[in-house]
Write an enzyme that holds these catalytic residues in place. Structure first.
Site, mmCIF file in Angstrom:
data_model
loop_
_atom_site.group_PDB
_atom_site.id
_atom_site.type_symbol
_atom_site.label_atom_id
_atom_site.label_comp_id
_atom_site.label_asym_id
_atom_site.label_seq_id
_atom_site.Cartn_x
_atom_site.Cartn_y
_atom_site.Cartn_z
ATOM 1 C CE LYS A 79 -73.976 -18.772 -40.369
ATOM 2 N NZ LYS A 79 -74.154 -18.694 -38.903
ATOM 3 C CB SER A 154 -72.325 -22.026 -37.790
ATOM 4 O OG SER A 154 -73.197 -20.933 -37.576
ATOM 5 C CB SER A 178 -72.870 -19.025 -35.023
ATOM 6 O OG SER A 178 -72.924 -20.407 -34.797
#
Lengths: 487, 104
Positions: A79, A154, A178
Protein backbone atom coordinates in the site's frame (compact mmCIF):
# COMPACT_ATOMS: atom_id res chain seq x y z
CA UNK A 1 1.89 -25.40 -14.25
CA UNK A 2 0.28 -21.96 -13.94
CA UNK A 3 2.41 -20.22 -11.31
CA UNK A 4 -0.48 -17.93 -10.36
CA UNK A 5 -2.28 -20.95 -8.91
CA UNK A 6 0.33 -21.56 -6.20
CA UNK A 7 -0.19 -20.21 -2.70
CA UNK A 8 2.60 -18.24 -1.00
CA UNK A 9 3.89 -21.17 1.03
CA UNK A 10 3.93 -23.52 -1.97
CA UNK A 11 5.55 -20.95 -4.26
CA UNK A 12 8.24 -20.10 -1.70
CA UNK A 13 8.97 -23.81 -1.18
CA UNK A 14 9.28 -24.36 -4.94
CA UNK A 15 11.64 -21.37 -5.27
CA UNK A 16 13.74 -22.52 -2.33
CA UNK A 17 14.10 -25.97 -3.87
CA UNK A 18 14.95 -24.51 -7.24
CA UNK A 19 11.89 -26.10 -8.91
CA UNK A 20 10.68 -22.68 -9.96
CA UNK A 21 12.87 -19.62 -10.34
CA UNK A 22 11.94 -16.34 -8.68
CA UNK A 23 12.31 -14.80 -12.11
CA UNK A 24 9.61 -17.09 -13.52
CA UNK A 25 7.29 -16.15 -10.67
CA UNK A 26 7.91 -12.43 -11.22
CA UNK A 27 7.34 -12.68 -14.97
CA UNK A 28 4.06 -14.56 -14.43
CA UNK A 29 2.82 -11.82 -12.11
CA UNK A 30 4.01 -8.95 -14.29
CA UNK A 31 2.07 -10.53 -17.15
CA UNK A 32 -1.05 -10.75 -14.97
CA UNK A 33 -0.60 -7.12 -13.84
CA UNK A 34 -0.54 -6.05 -17.48
CA UNK A 35 -3.68 -8.07 -18.20
CA UNK A 36 -5.69 -6.86 -15.22
CA UNK A 37 -4.61 -3.27 -14.61
CA UNK A 38 -6.62 -1.66 -17.42
CA UNK A 39 -9.86 -2.82 -15.77
CA UNK A 40 -8.82 -2.90 -12.08
CA UNK A 41 -6.35 -0.05 -11.53
CA UNK A 42 -4.96 -1.52 -8.31
CA UNK A 43 -1.48 0.00 -8.59
CA UNK A 44 -0.22 3.55 -8.38
CA UNK A 45 3.29 2.48 -9.34
CA UNK A 46 4.96 -0.65 -10.64
CA UNK A 47 8.59 -1.49 -10.04
CA UNK A 48 9.26 -4.10 -12.69
CA UNK A 49 13.00 -3.40 -12.77
CA UNK A 50 13.33 -3.62 -8.98
CA UNK A 51 11.25 -6.80 -8.90
CA UNK A 52 13.42 -8.45 -11.57
CA UNK A 53 16.56 -7.40 -9.73
CA UNK A 54 15.39 -8.92 -6.45
CA UNK A 55 14.36 -12.10 -8.33
CA UNK A 56 17.83 -12.31 -9.83
CA UNK A 57 19.36 -11.98 -6.37
CA UNK A 58 17.19 -14.80 -5.04
CA UNK A 59 17.93 -17.10 -7.98
CA UNK A 60 21.65 -16.55 -7.65
CA UNK A 61 21.75 -17.18 -3.92
CA UNK A 62 23.02 -20.48 -2.62
CA UNK A 63 20.58 -23.08 -1.39
CA UNK A 64 21.95 -22.45 2.11
CA UNK A 65 20.83 -18.85 1.89
CA UNK A 66 17.57 -19.49 0.09
CA UNK A 67 16.31 -22.10 2.53
CA UNK A 68 16.15 -19.42 5.23
CA UNK A 69 13.67 -17.28 3.24
CA UNK A 70 10.05 -18.01 4.18
CA UNK A 71 8.77 -15.83 1.31
CA UNK A 72 11.39 -16.73 -1.33
CA UNK A 73 10.15 -15.35 -4.66
CA UNK A 74 6.70 -14.36 -3.36
CA UNK A 75 5.38 -11.29 -5.25
CA UNK A 76 3.96 -8.71 -2.84
CA UNK A 77 2.07 -5.46 -3.39
CA UNK A 78 2.56 -2.68 -0.83
CA UNK A 79 0.00 0.00 0.00
CA UNK A 80 1.36 3.38 -0.98
CA UNK A 81 1.32 4.80 2.55
CA UNK A 82 4.17 2.44 3.50
CA UNK A 83 7.56 3.78 2.50
CA UNK A 84 10.25 2.07 0.49
CA UNK A 85 13.60 3.76 0.06
CA UNK A 86 14.13 5.22 -3.38
CA UNK A 87 10.57 4.62 -4.62
CA UNK A 88 8.09 7.46 -4.93
CA UNK A 89 5.45 7.26 -2.19
CA UNK A 90 2.40 9.53 -2.26
CA UNK A 91 -0.17 8.03 0.16
CA UNK A 92 -2.63 8.79 -2.64
CA UNK A 93 -2.12 12.54 -2.10
CA UNK A 94 -1.00 15.34 -4.38
CA UNK A 95 0.86 16.91 -1.47
CA UNK A 96 3.40 14.05 -1.63
CA UNK A 97 3.56 13.85 -5.42
CA UNK A 98 7.17 13.15 -6.39
CA UNK A 99 8.30 12.42 -2.84
CA UNK A 100 11.00 9.75 -2.73
CA UNK A 101 11.45 8.47 0.82
CA UNK A 102 15.05 8.29 2.03
CA UNK A 103 14.31 5.20 4.17
CA UNK A 104 12.23 2.01 4.20
CA UNK A 105 9.49 0.92 6.57
CA UNK A 106 10.43 -1.89 8.95
CA UNK A 107 7.79 -4.14 7.32
CA UNK A 108 9.37 -3.57 3.90
CA UNK A 109 12.81 -4.48 5.27
CA UNK A 110 11.35 -7.61 6.83
CA UNK A 111 9.67 -8.64 3.57
CA UNK A 112 12.83 -8.15 1.54
CA UNK A 113 14.91 -10.01 4.15
CA UNK A 114 12.41 -12.89 3.92
CA UNK A 115 12.98 -13.18 0.17
CA UNK A 116 9.74 -11.48 -0.96
CA UNK A 117 9.61 -9.50 -4.17
CA UNK A 118 7.91 -6.11 -4.08
CA UNK A 119 6.02 -5.57 -7.33
CA UNK A 120 4.82 -2.05 -6.69
CA UNK A 121 2.73 0.34 -4.64
CA UNK A 122 -1.04 0.13 -4.50
CA UNK A 123 -3.81 2.70 -4.61
CA UNK A 124 -5.61 4.00 -1.53
CA UNK A 125 -7.90 6.75 -0.36
CA UNK A 126 -5.76 9.83 0.25
CA UNK A 127 -3.82 9.31 3.51
CA UNK A 128 -5.96 6.16 4.06
CA UNK A 129 -9.04 8.29 4.74
CA UNK A 130 -11.97 6.60 3.06
CA UNK A 131 -13.87 3.38 2.54
CA UNK A 132 -13.92 3.07 -1.25
CA UNK A 133 -10.52 4.16 -2.68
CA UNK A 134 -12.49 6.85 -4.59
CA UNK A 135 -10.66 9.51 -2.57
CA UNK A 136 -7.30 8.68 -4.16
CA UNK A 137 -5.98 11.87 -5.76
CA UNK A 138 -4.80 9.79 -8.74
CA UNK A 139 -7.42 7.36 -10.04
CA UNK A 140 -10.15 5.04 -8.76
CA UNK A 141 -9.71 1.29 -8.33
CA UNK A 142 -12.43 -1.09 -9.54
CA UNK A 143 -13.66 -4.24 -7.81
CA UNK A 144 -12.35 -7.28 -9.73
CA UNK A 145 -15.67 -9.10 -9.09
CA UNK A 146 -17.67 -6.26 -10.65
CA UNK A 147 -15.90 -3.26 -12.15
CA UNK A 148 -18.97 -1.05 -11.56
CA UNK A 149 -18.41 -1.37 -7.83
CA UNK A 150 -15.80 -0.09 -5.39
CA UNK A 151 -13.11 -2.41 -4.00
CA UNK A 152 -13.60 -0.87 -0.54
CA UNK A 153 -10.96 1.17 1.17
CA UNK A 154 -8.74 2.51 2.11
CA UNK A 155 -6.51 -0.48 1.19
CA UNK A 156 -8.62 -0.96 -1.96
CA UNK A 157 -5.62 -1.27 -4.26
CA UNK A 158 -4.02 -4.02 -2.17
CA UNK A 159 -7.27 -5.99 -1.85
CA UNK A 160 -8.07 -5.63 -5.56
CA UNK A 161 -4.53 -6.68 -6.53
CA UNK A 162 -4.83 -9.91 -4.55
CA UNK A 163 -8.31 -10.68 -5.94
CA UNK A 164 -7.17 -9.87 -9.48
CA UNK A 165 -4.13 -12.14 -9.20
CA UNK A 166 -1.83 -9.18 -9.82
CA UNK A 167 -0.08 -9.84 -6.51
CA UNK A 168 0.04 -13.02 -4.47
CA UNK A 169 -0.18 -11.22 -1.13
CA UNK A 170 -0.26 -7.55 -0.11
CA UNK A 171 0.27 -5.15 2.76
CA UNK A 172 -2.47 -2.85 3.92
CA UNK A 173 -3.02 -0.55 6.88
CA UNK A 174 -6.11 -0.47 9.07
CA UNK A 175 -7.22 2.51 11.16
CA UNK A 176 -10.98 1.85 11.23
CA UNK A 177 -11.36 -1.16 8.93
CA UNK A 178 -9.11 -0.25 6.00
CA UNK A 179 -7.72 -3.79 5.64
CA UNK A 180 -10.84 -5.79 6.57
CA UNK A 181 -13.52 -3.88 4.67
CA UNK A 182 -11.73 -4.03 1.28
CA UNK A 183 -10.78 -7.66 2.02
CA UNK A 184 -14.50 -8.42 2.48
CA UNK A 185 -15.50 -6.48 -0.66
CA UNK A 186 -12.83 -8.23 -2.77
CA UNK A 187 -13.31 -11.75 -1.38
CA UNK A 188 -9.86 -12.05 0.19
CA UNK A 189 -8.52 -12.56 3.72
CA UNK A 190 -7.48 -9.43 5.64
CA UNK A 191 -6.03 -9.25 9.13
CA UNK A 192 -5.66 -6.22 11.40
CA UNK A 193 -3.23 -7.28 14.10
CA UNK A 194 -3.34 -6.24 17.75
CA UNK A 195 -2.16 -2.66 18.24
CA UNK A 196 1.62 -2.99 18.67
CA UNK A 197 1.93 -6.45 17.06
CA UNK A 198 3.50 -5.03 13.86
CA UNK A 199 5.91 -2.07 13.68
CA UNK A 200 4.43 1.13 12.28
CA UNK A 201 7.86 2.60 11.47
CA UNK A 202 7.59 3.87 7.91
CA UNK A 203 3.78 3.87 7.84
CA UNK A 204 2.60 7.38 6.94
CA UNK A 205 0.61 8.25 10.06
CA UNK A 206 -3.14 8.86 9.94
CA UNK A 207 -4.38 8.23 13.52
CA UNK A 208 -1.47 6.91 15.53
CA UNK A 209 -3.42 5.28 18.37
CA UNK A 210 -5.47 3.26 15.86
CA UNK A 211 -3.19 2.51 12.86
CA UNK A 212 -1.82 -1.00 12.26
CA UNK A 213 -0.20 -2.65 9.24
CA UNK A 214 -1.41 -6.14 8.29
CA UNK A 215 -1.62 -8.75 5.52
CA UNK A 216 -4.13 -9.27 2.71
CA UNK A 217 -4.06 -12.69 1.07
CA UNK A 218 -6.08 -15.21 -0.91
CA UNK A 219 -6.05 -17.71 1.94
CA UNK A 220 -5.76 -17.80 5.71
CA UNK A 221 -2.57 -19.81 5.31
CA UNK A 222 -0.91 -17.08 3.24
CA UNK A 223 -2.04 -14.42 5.74
CA UNK A 224 -0.54 -16.47 8.58
CA UNK A 225 2.75 -16.87 6.72
CA UNK A 226 2.94 -13.14 6.01
CA UNK A 227 2.08 -12.15 9.59
CA UNK A 228 4.90 -14.36 10.88
CA UNK A 229 7.33 -12.26 8.84
CA UNK A 230 5.78 -8.89 9.75
CA UNK A 231 5.18 -9.32 13.49
CA UNK A 232 7.59 -8.51 16.28
CA UNK A 233 9.04 -5.72 18.35
CA UNK A 234 10.99 -2.94 16.63
CA UNK A 235 13.28 -0.44 18.32
CA UNK A 236 12.13 2.16 15.79
CA UNK A 237 8.49 1.99 16.95
CA UNK A 238 8.13 2.52 20.70
CA UNK A 239 4.52 1.30 20.54
CA UNK A 240 5.51 -2.10 19.11
CA UNK A 241 5.22 -4.78 21.77
CA UNK A 242 7.78 -7.39 22.77
CA UNK A 243 5.48 -10.42 22.72
CA UNK A 244 6.65 -13.75 21.30
CA UNK A 245 5.60 -14.38 17.68
CA UNK A 246 4.10 -17.86 17.44
CA UNK A 247 4.58 -19.98 14.28
CA UNK A 248 1.09 -19.02 13.09
CA UNK A 249 1.14 -21.13 9.96
CA UNK A 250 2.31 -24.28 11.70
CA UNK A 251 -0.53 -24.00 14.23
CA UNK A 252 -3.26 -23.43 11.62
CA UNK A 253 -4.70 -26.91 11.47
CA UNK A 254 -4.73 -27.55 15.19
CA UNK A 255 -8.43 -28.03 15.89
CA UNK A 256 -10.39 -25.77 18.22
CA UNK A 257 -12.91 -28.18 19.75
CA UNK A 258 -15.91 -26.42 21.28
CA UNK A 259 -14.73 -22.97 20.21
CA UNK A 260 -17.04 -20.44 21.87
CA UNK A 261 -18.08 -17.89 19.27
CA UNK A 262 -19.81 -14.82 20.68
CA UNK A 263 -22.54 -13.46 18.37
CA UNK A 264 -23.26 -9.85 19.37
CA UNK A 265 -26.86 -8.74 18.82
CA UNK A 266 -25.75 -5.18 17.97
CA UNK A 267 -23.97 -6.31 14.78
CA UNK A 268 -27.01 -8.02 13.31
CA UNK A 269 -30.38 -6.57 12.34
CA UNK A 270 -30.91 -2.87 11.83
CA UNK A 271 -28.50 -1.30 9.35
CA UNK A 272 -27.21 -4.64 8.05
CA UNK A 273 -28.23 -5.68 4.53
CA UNK A 274 -30.39 -8.83 4.95
CA UNK A 275 -28.40 -10.58 2.19
CA UNK A 276 -25.16 -10.03 4.11
CA UNK A 277 -26.75 -11.06 7.38
CA UNK A 278 -28.18 -14.29 5.93
CA UNK A 279 -24.81 -15.21 4.40
CA UNK A 280 -22.94 -14.62 7.68
CA UNK A 281 -25.56 -16.45 9.75
CA UNK A 282 -25.44 -19.43 7.40
CA UNK A 283 -21.67 -19.62 7.80
CA UNK A 284 -22.03 -19.50 11.59
CA UNK A 285 -24.54 -22.36 11.41
CA UNK A 286 -22.03 -24.41 9.42
CA UNK A 287 -19.43 -23.77 12.13
CA UNK A 288 -21.93 -24.83 14.78
CA UNK A 289 -22.63 -28.03 12.84
CA UNK A 290 -18.88 -28.67 13.02
CA UNK A 291 -18.87 -28.40 16.81
CA UNK A 292 -18.43 -24.69 17.57
CA UNK A 293 -20.68 -23.15 20.22
CA UNK A 294 -22.60 -20.03 19.22
CA UNK A 295 -23.11 -17.83 22.26
CA UNK A 296 -25.49 -14.85 22.01
CA UNK A 297 -23.79 -11.81 23.58
CA UNK A 298 -24.23 -8.05 23.81
CA UNK A 299 -21.65 -5.33 23.18
CA UNK A 300 -23.95 -2.53 24.33
CA UNK A 301 -21.82 0.48 23.34
CA UNK A 302 -21.50 -0.55 19.69
CA UNK A 303 -24.09 2.02 18.50
CA UNK A 304 -21.73 4.79 19.73
CA UNK A 305 -18.65 3.49 17.90
CA UNK A 306 -18.93 5.46 14.66
CA UNK A 307 -19.43 8.77 16.49
CA UNK A 308 -16.50 7.94 18.78
CA UNK A 309 -14.25 6.96 15.91
CA UNK A 310 -15.11 9.97 13.75
CA UNK A 311 -14.11 12.33 16.57
CA UNK A 312 -10.90 10.55 17.63
CA UNK A 313 -9.48 9.63 14.19
CA UNK A 314 -9.85 13.14 12.68
CA UNK A 315 -8.43 14.68 15.87
CA UNK A 316 -5.29 12.56 15.57
CA UNK A 317 -5.17 13.14 11.81
CA UNK A 318 -5.31 16.91 12.20
CA UNK A 319 -2.22 16.69 14.36
CA UNK A 320 -0.35 14.14 12.21
CA UNK A 321 -1.01 16.03 8.97
CA UNK A 322 0.35 19.29 10.37
CA UNK A 323 3.75 18.12 9.07
CA UNK A 324 2.72 18.71 5.44
CA UNK A 325 3.64 22.35 5.50
CA UNK A 326 5.64 22.84 2.31
CA UNK A 327 8.93 23.30 4.15
CA UNK A 328 10.77 20.00 4.50
CA UNK A 329 9.33 17.74 1.80
CA UNK A 330 6.49 17.45 -0.65
CA UNK A 331 4.58 20.17 -2.44
CA UNK A 332 5.34 23.86 -1.92
CA UNK A 333 3.20 26.66 -3.34
CA UNK A 334 5.01 29.96 -3.97
CA UNK A 335 4.13 32.61 -1.38
CA UNK A 336 5.48 35.89 -0.05
CA UNK A 337 5.10 35.07 3.62
CA UNK A 338 5.20 31.93 5.70
CA UNK A 339 1.53 31.75 6.74
CA UNK A 340 0.43 32.13 3.15
CA UNK A 341 2.93 29.45 2.15
CA UNK A 342 1.43 26.97 4.66
CA UNK A 343 -2.16 27.85 3.81
CA UNK A 344 -1.86 27.74 0.04
CA UNK A 345 0.36 24.63 -0.02
CA UNK A 346 -2.10 22.70 2.13
CA UNK A 347 -5.10 24.01 0.17
CA UNK A 348 -3.54 22.89 -3.12
CA UNK A 349 -2.14 19.58 -1.85
CA UNK A 350 -5.01 18.05 0.13
CA UNK A 351 -8.24 16.63 -1.31
CA UNK A 352 -11.75 17.24 -0.06
CA UNK A 353 -12.01 14.33 2.39
CA UNK A 354 -8.64 15.09 3.99
CA UNK A 355 -9.63 18.74 4.40
CA UNK A 356 -12.91 17.71 6.03
CA UNK A 357 -11.10 15.54 8.52
CA UNK A 358 -8.39 18.08 9.30
CA UNK A 359 -11.00 20.74 10.01
CA UNK A 360 -13.24 18.39 11.99
CA UNK A 361 -10.25 17.22 14.03
CA UNK A 362 -9.01 20.76 14.60
CA UNK A 363 -12.48 21.77 15.76
CA UNK A 364 -12.91 18.94 18.28
CA UNK A 365 -9.48 19.64 19.77
CA UNK A 366 -9.92 23.41 19.88
CA UNK A 367 -10.46 25.50 23.00
CA UNK A 368 -14.05 25.18 24.23
CA UNK A 369 -14.77 21.95 22.36
CA UNK A 370 -12.06 19.56 23.59
CA UNK A 371 -14.03 18.31 26.63
CA UNK A 372 -17.38 18.11 24.85
CA UNK A 373 -16.13 16.17 21.85
CA UNK A 374 -12.62 14.75 22.02
CA UNK A 375 -12.39 13.89 25.72
CA UNK A 376 -15.91 12.49 25.76
CA UNK A 377 -15.08 10.28 22.77
CA UNK A 378 -11.97 8.95 24.52
CA UNK A 379 -14.14 8.06 27.52
CA UNK A 380 -16.68 6.25 25.36
CA UNK A 381 -13.71 4.43 23.86
CA UNK A 382 -13.08 3.01 27.35
CA UNK A 383 -16.70 1.77 27.49
CA UNK A 384 -16.31 0.09 24.09
CA UNK A 385 -13.08 -1.58 25.25
CA UNK A 386 -14.78 -2.77 28.44
CA UNK A 387 -17.64 -4.31 26.41
CA UNK A 388 -15.07 -6.59 24.78
CA UNK A 389 -13.28 -7.37 28.05
CA UNK A 390 -16.56 -8.53 29.52
CA UNK A 391 -17.42 -10.58 26.43
CA UNK A 392 -14.05 -12.35 26.38
CA UNK A 393 -14.65 -13.55 29.94
CA UNK A 394 -17.03 -16.13 28.48
CA UNK A 395 -16.36 -16.42 24.73
CA UNK A 396 -13.13 -17.10 22.79
CA UNK A 397 -13.85 -14.94 19.74
CA UNK A 398 -16.59 -12.59 18.56
CA UNK A 399 -18.11 -13.04 15.08
CA UNK A 400 -19.82 -10.29 13.06
CA UNK A 401 -20.34 -9.31 9.44
CA UNK A 402 -17.24 -7.36 8.28
CA UNK A 403 -19.38 -4.84 6.41
CA UNK A 404 -23.05 -3.91 6.66
CA UNK A 405 -23.58 -4.31 2.91
CA UNK A 406 -22.27 -5.66 -0.38
CA UNK A 407 -19.70 -3.62 -2.36
CA UNK A 408 -21.49 -0.45 -3.47
CA UNK A 409 -21.45 1.16 -6.95
CA UNK A 410 -18.77 3.76 -7.65
CA UNK A 411 -19.98 7.30 -7.05
CA UNK A 412 -22.96 6.28 -4.93
CA UNK A 413 -21.62 7.59 -1.60
CA UNK A 414 -18.71 9.88 -2.34
CA UNK A 415 -20.85 13.03 -1.90
CA UNK A 416 -22.28 12.00 1.44
CA UNK A 417 -19.50 11.76 4.04
CA UNK A 418 -21.68 10.59 6.93
CA UNK A 419 -23.17 7.80 4.82
CA UNK A 420 -19.65 6.72 3.81
CA UNK A 421 -18.56 6.78 7.47
CA UNK A 422 -21.42 4.47 8.40
CA UNK A 423 -19.91 1.76 6.12
CA UNK A 424 -17.29 1.31 8.86
CA UNK A 425 -19.82 0.42 11.56
CA UNK A 426 -18.62 -3.18 12.05
CA UNK A 427 -14.88 -2.57 11.93
CA UNK A 428 -14.05 0.56 13.98
CA UNK A 429 -14.65 -1.05 17.37
CA UNK A 430 -11.59 -3.31 17.24
CA UNK A 431 -9.33 -0.35 16.38
CA UNK A 432 -10.77 1.65 19.28
CA UNK A 433 -10.17 -1.32 21.60
CA UNK A 434 -6.74 -2.18 20.10
CA UNK A 435 -7.88 -5.76 19.36
CA UNK A 436 -6.92 -8.06 16.47
CA UNK A 437 -9.62 -8.82 13.90
CA UNK A 438 -9.69 -10.81 10.68
CA UNK A 439 -12.09 -10.77 7.74
CA UNK A 440 -12.51 -14.04 5.87
CA UNK A 441 -14.86 -14.72 2.96
CA UNK A 442 -17.89 -16.72 4.17
CA UNK A 443 -20.02 -16.83 1.02
CA UNK A 444 -21.02 -15.09 -2.19
CA UNK A 445 -24.33 -13.28 -2.74
CA UNK A 446 -25.42 -11.86 -6.10
CA UNK A 447 -21.97 -12.82 -7.37
CA UNK A 448 -20.31 -10.61 -4.77
CA UNK A 449 -18.23 -11.71 -1.79
CA UNK A 450 -19.37 -11.43 1.83
CA UNK A 451 -16.87 -11.21 4.68
CA UNK A 452 -17.17 -12.64 8.16
CA UNK A 453 -15.19 -10.82 10.85
CA UNK A 454 -13.66 -12.52 13.86
CA UNK A 455 -12.42 -10.33 16.73
CA UNK A 456 -10.26 -11.75 19.53
CA UNK A 457 -8.51 -10.66 22.72
CA UNK A 458 -5.18 -8.79 22.42
CA UNK A 459 -2.42 -10.95 20.86
CA UNK A 460 -4.82 -13.77 19.96
CA UNK A 461 -3.86 -13.75 16.24
CA UNK A 462 -2.94 -17.42 16.52
CA UNK A 463 -6.47 -18.30 17.64
CA UNK A 464 -8.10 -15.93 15.11
CA UNK A 465 -6.21 -17.45 12.21
CA UNK A 466 -7.18 -20.97 13.28
CA UNK A 467 -10.83 -19.92 13.64
CA UNK A 468 -10.71 -18.17 10.25
CA UNK A 469 -9.31 -21.35 8.76
CA UNK A 470 -12.43 -23.15 10.04
CA UNK A 471 -14.63 -20.59 8.25
CA UNK A 472 -12.61 -21.06 5.09
CA UNK A 473 -13.03 -24.83 5.34
CA UNK A 474 -16.85 -24.57 5.36
CA UNK A 475 -17.07 -21.92 2.61
CA UNK A 476 -17.45 -22.73 -1.05
CA UNK A 477 -15.37 -20.33 -3.08
CA UNK A 478 -16.08 -19.57 -6.75
CA UNK A 479 -13.23 -19.29 -9.22
CA UNK A 480 -11.18 -16.10 -8.88
CA UNK A 481 -11.87 -13.34 -11.40
CA UNK A 482 -8.45 -14.04 -12.98
CA UNK A 483 -9.26 -17.71 -13.29
CA UNK A 484 -12.58 -16.91 -14.98
CA UNK A 485 -10.84 -14.70 -17.53
CA UNK A 486 -8.80 -17.68 -18.65
CA UNK A 487 -11.81 -19.91 -19.18
CA UNK B 1 -25.23 23.85 18.10
CA UNK B 2 -24.87 24.96 14.49
CA UNK B 3 -21.41 25.08 12.97
CA UNK B 4 -21.20 28.23 10.82
CA UNK B 5 -19.05 29.63 8.00
CA UNK B 6 -17.36 31.74 10.69
CA UNK B 7 -16.44 28.57 12.59
CA UNK B 8 -15.05 27.03 9.41
CA UNK B 9 -12.90 30.13 8.87
CA UNK B 10 -11.67 29.95 12.46
CA UNK B 11 -10.61 26.29 12.37
CA UNK B 12 -9.19 26.66 8.85
CA UNK B 13 -6.99 29.43 10.22
CA UNK B 14 -5.91 27.22 13.14
CA UNK B 15 -5.14 24.37 10.71
CA UNK B 16 -3.29 26.69 8.29
CA UNK B 17 -5.55 25.66 5.44
CA UNK B 18 -6.89 28.16 2.91
CA UNK B 19 -10.58 27.53 2.20
CA UNK B 20 -12.52 29.06 -0.69
CA UNK B 21 -16.03 30.51 -0.32
CA UNK B 22 -17.53 27.55 -2.10
CA UNK B 23 -15.57 25.04 -0.03
CA UNK B 24 -16.58 26.80 3.20
CA UNK B 25 -20.28 26.42 2.44
CA UNK B 26 -19.92 22.77 1.66
CA UNK B 27 -17.81 22.20 4.79
CA UNK B 28 -20.45 23.82 6.99
CA UNK B 29 -23.04 21.28 5.94
CA UNK B 30 -20.66 18.30 5.99
CA UNK B 31 -19.25 19.09 9.42
CA UNK B 32 -22.66 19.89 10.86
CA UNK B 33 -23.89 16.48 9.78
CA UNK B 34 -21.02 14.73 11.57
CA UNK B 35 -21.14 16.91 14.69
CA UNK B 36 -24.90 16.47 14.98
CA UNK B 37 -24.48 12.73 14.61
CA UNK B 38 -21.77 12.81 17.32
CA UNK B 39 -24.17 14.41 19.79
CA UNK B 40 -25.57 10.96 20.52
CA UNK B 41 -22.53 10.47 22.78
CA UNK B 42 -24.19 12.93 25.16
CA UNK B 43 -26.72 10.24 26.02
CA UNK B 44 -24.01 8.39 27.97
CA UNK B 45 -22.93 9.27 31.50
CA UNK B 46 -19.15 9.39 31.37
CA UNK B 47 -18.26 11.52 34.41
CA UNK B 48 -16.57 8.66 36.26
CA UNK B 49 -15.09 6.96 33.16
CA UNK B 50 -11.35 7.30 32.52
CA UNK B 51 -10.41 8.14 28.92
CA UNK B 52 -8.51 5.64 26.71
CA UNK B 53 -5.99 7.64 24.72
CA UNK B 54 -4.13 4.64 23.44
CA UNK B 55 -5.01 1.35 21.77
CA UNK B 56 -3.14 -0.78 24.24
CA UNK B 57 -3.36 -0.08 27.93
CA UNK B 58 0.35 -0.48 28.55
CA UNK B 59 2.91 1.94 29.92
CA UNK B 60 5.25 3.34 27.28
CA UNK B 61 8.62 1.61 27.45
CA UNK B 62 11.75 3.59 28.27
CA UNK B 63 15.05 3.22 26.48
CA UNK B 64 18.61 4.39 26.98
CA UNK B 65 19.12 7.96 25.81
CA UNK B 66 21.93 6.84 23.52
CA UNK B 67 23.11 8.29 20.22
CA UNK B 68 22.58 6.04 17.20
CA UNK B 69 23.66 6.56 13.59
CA UNK B 70 21.05 8.57 11.73
CA UNK B 71 20.52 10.37 8.44
CA UNK B 72 23.22 12.66 7.14
CA UNK B 73 22.05 16.26 6.65
CA UNK B 74 22.21 15.73 2.86
CA UNK B 75 19.90 12.74 3.07
CA UNK B 76 17.50 14.47 5.41
CA UNK B 77 17.36 17.48 3.10
CA UNK B 78 17.15 15.44 -0.10
CA UNK B 79 13.39 15.90 -0.49
CA UNK B 80 13.09 19.54 0.55
CA UNK B 81 11.44 21.90 -1.93
CA UNK B 82 14.22 24.47 -1.50
CA UNK B 83 17.62 24.10 0.16
CA UNK B 84 20.64 26.37 0.54
CA UNK B 85 23.88 25.68 2.43
CA UNK B 86 22.40 22.54 4.01
CA UNK B 87 19.39 24.46 5.33
CA UNK B 88 15.70 24.67 4.43
CA UNK B 89 14.84 27.90 2.62
CA UNK B 90 11.63 29.61 3.80
CA UNK B 91 10.13 33.04 3.14
CA UNK B 92 11.56 35.78 5.33
CA UNK B 93 9.85 35.91 8.73
CA UNK B 94 11.89 38.75 10.24
CA UNK B 95 11.80 42.29 8.86
CA UNK B 96 14.90 44.22 7.81
CA UNK B 97 18.30 42.79 6.92
CA UNK B 98 19.21 41.22 10.20
CA UNK B 99 17.81 41.47 13.68
CA UNK B 100 14.47 43.13 12.99
CA UNK B 101 11.23 42.47 14.87
CA UNK B 102 8.78 39.75 14.05
CA UNK B 103 6.47 40.38 11.13
CA UNK B 104 3.25 39.83 13.04
Amino acid sequence: MNLLELGAAALAAAVREGEVSARQAVEAYIQQVQASEPTVGAYLRLDEAGAREQAERIDQASWEERRRWPLAGVPVAVKDNIVMEGMETTAGSKILSGWVPPYSATVVERLVAAGAIILGKTNLDEFAMGSSTEFSAYHPTYNPWDPGRVPGGSSGGSAAAVAAGSALVALGSDTGGSIRQPAAYCGVVGLKPTYGRVSRYGLIAFASSLDQIGPLARTVEDAALLLEVLAGVDAKDATSVDEPVPPYRQHLDQPLPGLRIGVPAEYFGEGIDPVVQRTVEAALQRLAAGGAQLVPISLPHTPYAIATYYLIAPAEASSNLARYDGIRFGLRQPASDLTQLYESTRAAGFGVEVKRRILLGTHVLSAGYYDAYYLRAEKVRTLIRQDFEQAFAHVDVVATPTTPDLPFPLGSRSDDPLRMYLSDVCTVTSNLAGLPAISVPCGWAEGLPVGLQLIGPAFSEDLLLRAARMVEAVTERPRWPWQREEA
Amino acid sequence: MGFTVRDVRHVARLARLAVSEKEAERLVSDLNAVLTYAEQLNALTTDSVLPTFHGLGRAMPLREDAVHPSFSPERALSQAPQVKDAMFVVPRILEGDGEGGAEE
